[in-house]
Design an enzyme around this catalytic site. Structure first.
Site, mmCIF file in Angstrom:
data_model
loop_
_atom_site.group_PDB
_atom_site.id
_atom_site.type_symbol
_atom_site.label_atom_id
_atom_site.label_comp_id
_atom_site.label_asym_id
_atom_site.label_seq_id
_atom_site.Cartn_x
_atom_site.Cartn_y
_atom_site.Cartn_z
ATOM 1 N N GLY A 139 -16.292 4.586 -3.629
ATOM 2 C CA GLY A 139 -15.728 5.170 -2.406
ATOM 3 C C GLY A 139 -15.367 4.136 -1.357
ATOM 4 N N ASP A 166 -4.073 0.504 -9.423
ATOM 5 C CA ASP A 166 -5.478 0.145 -9.611
ATOM 6 C C ASP A 166 -5.807 -0.121 -11.079
ATOM 7 O OD1 ASP A 166 -5.442 0.751 -6.956
ATOM 8 O OD2 ASP A 166 -6.533 2.640 -7.154
ATOM 9 N N SER A 211 -11.466 0.525 -6.032
ATOM 10 C CA SER A 211 -11.095 0.956 -7.388
ATOM 11 C C SER A 211 -12.242 1.045 -8.373
ATOM 12 C CB SER A 211 -10.015 0.043 -7.974
ATOM 13 O OG SER A 211 -8.842 0.190 -7.250
ATOM 14 N N TYR A 218 -3.786 12.221 0.495
ATOM 15 C CA TYR A 218 -3.050 11.306 -0.381
ATOM 16 C C TYR A 218 -1.870 12.058 -1.015
ATOM 17 C CZ TYR A 218 -2.275 7.779 -4.045
ATOM 18 O OH TYR A 218 -1.725 6.838 -4.879
ATOM 19 N N SER A 255 -25.167 6.503 -17.049
ATOM 20 C CA SER A 255 -24.910 5.427 -16.095
ATOM 21 C C SER A 255 -26.171 5.124 -15.318
ATOM 22 C CB SER A 255 -23.806 5.829 -15.132
ATOM 23 O OG SER A 255 -23.753 4.898 -14.078
ATOM 24 N N GLU A 289 0.831 -1.203 0.000
ATOM 25 C CA GLU A 289 0.000 0.000 0.000
ATOM 26 C C GLU A 289 0.869 1.258 0.000
ATOM 27 O OE1 GLU A 289 -3.077 -0.337 -1.157
ATOM 28 O OE2 GLU A 289 -3.563 -1.623 0.552
ATOM 29 N N HIS A 290 0.536 2.186 -0.871
ATOM 30 C CA HIS A 290 1.270 3.443 -1.033
ATOM 31 C C HIS A 290 2.732 3.186 -1.421
ATOM 32 C CE1 HIS A 290 -1.865 6.337 0.186
ATOM 33 N NE2 HIS A 290 -2.363 5.248 0.743
ATOM 34 N N THR A 291 2.957 2.083 -2.083
ATOM 35 C CA THR A 291 4.280 1.800 -2.639
ATOM 36 C C THR A 291 4.314 2.119 -4.127
ATOM 37 O OG1 THR A 291 3.498 -0.464 -2.886
ATOM 38 C CG2 THR A 291 4.919 -0.017 -0.999
ATOM 39 N N GLU A 320 -6.327 10.105 -14.971
ATOM 40 C CA GLU A 320 -6.738 10.414 -13.597
ATOM 41 C C GLU A 320 -5.839 11.493 -12.975
ATOM 42 O OE1 GLU A 320 -8.082 7.099 -11.403
ATOM 43 O OE2 GLU A 320 -8.012 8.146 -9.485
HETATM 44 C C1 GLA Z 1 -5.185 4.312 -4.239
HETATM 45 C C2 GLA Z 1 -4.393 4.701 -5.480
HETATM 46 C C3 GLA Z 1 -3.316 3.668 -5.798
HETATM 47 C C4 GLA Z 1 -2.467 3.344 -4.566
HETATM 48 C C5 GLA Z 1 -3.360 3.065 -3.358
HETATM 49 C C6 GLA Z 1 -2.567 2.905 -2.095
HETATM 50 O O1 GLA Z 1 -5.925 3.143 -4.491
HETATM 51 O O2 GLA Z 1 -5.233 4.830 -6.592
HETATM 52 O O3 GLA Z 1 -2.509 4.145 -6.841
HETATM 53 O O4 GLA Z 1 -1.550 4.369 -4.306
HETATM 54 O O5 GLA Z 1 -4.307 4.088 -3.147
HETATM 55 O O6 GLA Z 1 -1.776 1.772 -2.168
#
Ligand code: GLA
Length: 397
Positions: free
Chosen positions: A136, A186, A140, A238, A78, A44-46, A174
């Site tokens: 939310g 994602d 993703s 973020y 949609s 995560e957040h890598t 994005e």
């Molecule tokens: C969100 C972002 C991803 C990733 C995650 C954290 O989902 O879209 O790119 O950074 O947070 O791992």
């Protein structure tokens, strides 16, 4: 073919999408495409630190019925969840990041913009979307919406772009058009995952390995607990974490935190004089190490041993990266205290979902314990389901 829906939700099929398209636009679509949401097992957040991630695709999917138009008009409709039924009309030639489309339509509009900006001759279109990916929830839904749009255009305009390239274009869409500074995980998960596998992705060069994950065969299950606490990445935190990681990499004179070796972590931390940068660096470097551990254990078929690694990952996100919230922490403590093998928040943080690894036989007890803990804390009832690694983006009809 039916697309996954939770019990009580209507099933979404390619035929149903064709019918809905006809009801909105009065003609038949040229085709129907699907792209899934994802959970991230670990990492995560890598992804914006050039590191490793290991997501898998959910059965929850966004599907789109699409026809090209030759007059440059883009019509988007949609029928999903919280979206009102109005058709959004835009002109592809007028799409620009300085004046992005509003609401959900920004994501497909962004993909049209990114493809055209990269020189692909993509014209207008009529599109009808439906989705079973919760919005939310850290699963993703935005990437699914982007990737299904990109894949449809790739096929209809014969662009010949591979999955990882579509993912890159969607990320740029994005980042630049929508204005959310997300990484590449994602979109790549949605575009490139395969059924029965987690995707080990090196986000530096996008090299990939499909790692078999058959939890049921081991008597195990992965629960996803959607806390129903909504998050929004474009709102600040973020981006702050991302900027902090870049500042730490600068201070350590490396291209990205991925370049700090796990064995050299203490030395690296001693060179940083800002406590915030120390915490961010410690999370990213230990998290990359955890992804490699999980990939190795999964490769050996030792899935029970994943549990403690997931829980360590949660502690790191909570204490060092500081992106958890009381609801996510409660899932982890209630699940682990009632016999789960391990658990952690998944996705961007500040709400959304957690994953819980459990023995099949204990799944019911653990779920009940989480629900009871939420009830006594006065939190909203979470939504719980089991996640099986599912197919990535594809054409349905
Ligand atoms: C969100 C972002 C991803 C990733 C995650 C954290 O989902 O879209 O790119 O950074 O947070 O791992």
């Amino acid at each position: 073919m039916g697309i996954h829906a939770e019990p009580g939700e209507r099933e979404v099929t390619a035929d149903a999408l064709r019918d809905a398209f006809r009801a909105v636009y009065g003609t038949d679509p040229e085709g129907v495409w699907a792209a899934p949401g994802r959970v991230n097992l670990i990492g995560e957040h890598t992804d914006y630190n050039d590191g490793f991630v290991m997501p898998f695709a959910l059965p929850h999917t966004t599907i789109a019925a699409v026809s090209r138009r030759d007059d440059g008009l883009l019509r988007l409709h949609s029928a999903s969840g919280d979206v009102d039924g109005a058709v959004v009309e835009l002109y592809v030639g007028e799409l620009h990041p300085d004046a992005p489309a509003q609401g959900w339509a920004a994501y497909p509009a962004a993909v049209f913009w990114a493809l055209r900006d990269a020189g692909h001759a993509v014209g207008g279109a009529d599109i009808h979307y439906e989705s079973t990916v919760p919005t939310g929830a850290g699963l993703s839904s935005s990437a699914a919406l982007e990737v299904v749009t990109a894949l449809a255009l790739n096929d209809l305009y014969d662009l010949g772009l591979e999955g990882w390239r579509l993912a890159r274009l969607c990320q740029r869409a994005e980042n630049v058009y929508v204005g959310a500074p997300t990484g590449i995980m994602d979109q790549t998960a949605s575009a490139c995952c395969t059924a029965g596998h987690a995707l080990f992705l090196d986000t530096r060069d996008l090299s990939q390995r499909q790692i078999p994950v058959d939890l049921a065969a081991q008597g195990l299950r992965l629960l996803v607990v959607d806390t129903q606490v909504k998050h929004a990445h474009s709102e600040g935190e973020y981006g702050k974490r991302r900027a902090g990681c870049e500042a730490a990499a600068d201070a350590l004179e490396v291209d990205a935190l991925r370049d700090v070796p796990f064995e050299g972590l203490d030395d690296a931390l001693a060179r940083l004089d800002d406590e915030e940068l120390v915490r961010l660096t410690r999370h990213v470097v230990t998290e990359d190490h955890r992804v490699e551990q999980v990939a190795r254990l999964a490769g050996d078929g030792d899935f029970r041993a994943l549990g403690p690694v997931l829980t360590e990952g949660h502690a790191s996100l909570r204490d060092d990266f500081r992106i958890s919230c009381p609801e996510l922490d409660l899932v982890v403590s209630a699940a682990n205290d009632s016999g789960a093998l391990g658990s952690r928040m998944t996705g961007g943080g500040f709400g959304g979902s957690a994953i819980v690894l459990v023995e099949d036989a204990a799944a019911h007890k653990v779920e009940e314990a989480v629900l009871a803990a939420f009830a006594s804390a006065g939190f909203r009832t979470p939504r719980v389901f089991s996640a099986v690694p599912s197919e990535g983006a594809r054409r349905l009809a």
